[in-house]
Design a protein around this motif. Structure first.
Motif: not given
Ligand code: COA
Length: 204
Positions: A1-27
């Motif tokens: 199942m595709r994970k829901e995309r959380i968006v905190f602020a959206r611009g034209r070319r980027v958006y900002l979202r809260p960090l997520d330890k499960a997906t972002d830690l290694e990166r």
């Protein structure tokens, strides 16, 4: 199942979202161990996965630090941006940015992410002023901050040690009033042209 995309602020070319330890830690740990990235950062020592995990955990529930992931409009996480040490009484905070995916440097992603973060600082939190600082050789970051309306207000001499010598720390600050015209321009123009600014000249 595709994970829901959380968006905190959206611009034209980027958006900002809260960090997520499960997906972002290694990166994030990969970025904070890349000397080509960390030479520009306050912390340039090896970062273990555990230390990075502790950093993630410390962010939970902190009320004066707002770290966010920078993602391209297609959802690729390319870096992080933070508003830190927010003091609501004084109306101030400090920003820090790290684009860890080096192929994305110099393409305008950092500037747009910072605009979104500044909108949060000034228009949501009602801060008066935002600080930033740059190691003197980091010309890209200096240009990036000046392009957002920051002014150089001082320098701490021989503050950082990198690549065999000391470097000055350049101190910048941005008042809301200096940023508002840039935000109006950003909102109004699909091709965002920033107001001209002058690079400060430093002798050494
Ligand atoms: C600093 C950083 C956030 C800037 O984001 P970015 O997306 O790369 O920068 P942008 O494309 O938005 O451009 C910022 C400005 O730098 C200029 N620039 C781009 N590459 C440059 C280079 N190699 N040297 C000097 N200036 C450069 C751009 O032309 C732009 O100025 P302009 O508005 O006058 O055109 C990003 O490069 C980064 O994270 N670098 C590594 C870590 C770092 O330095 N963090 C900041 C610590 S203070």
């Amino acid at each position: 199942m595709r994970k829901e995309r959380i968006v905190f602020a959206r611009g034209r070319r980027v958006y900002l979202r809260p960090l997520d330890k499960a997906t972002d830690l290694e990166r994030c740990t990969r970025w904070t161990n890349d000397p080509e990235v960390t030479r520009y950062l306050a912390r340039c020592l090896p970062m273990t996965l555990l230390a990075e995990e502790n950093w993630f955990d410390k962010q939970v529930g902190r009320e004066n630090d707002f770290p966010l992931a920078i993602c391209t409009s297609k959802g690729r996480h390319i870096g992080n941006i933070g508003l830190h040490q927010v003091d609501m009484r004084l109306g101030v905070g400090t920003t820090g940015t790290l684009i860890g995916e080096k192929a994305f440097w110099g393409k305008g992603y950092g500037s747009e992410a910072k605009m979104l973060m500044l909108a949060f600082a000034f228009r949501t939190l009602s801060l008066r002023k935002v600080y930033s600082d740059v190691i003197a050789f980091n010309e890209r970051s200096l240009r990036y901050s000046l392009g957002m309306g920051h002014k150089v207000v001082g320098r701490r001499r021989d503050h950082w040690y990198r690549e065999g010598r000391y470097w000055d720390d350049i101190l910048l600050e941005l008042f809301r009033a200096d940023w508002e015209p840039l935000w109006a321009e950003y909102e109004a123009t699909s091709r965002w042209t920033k107001v001209p600014y002058e690079m400060p000249v430093f002798e050494r």
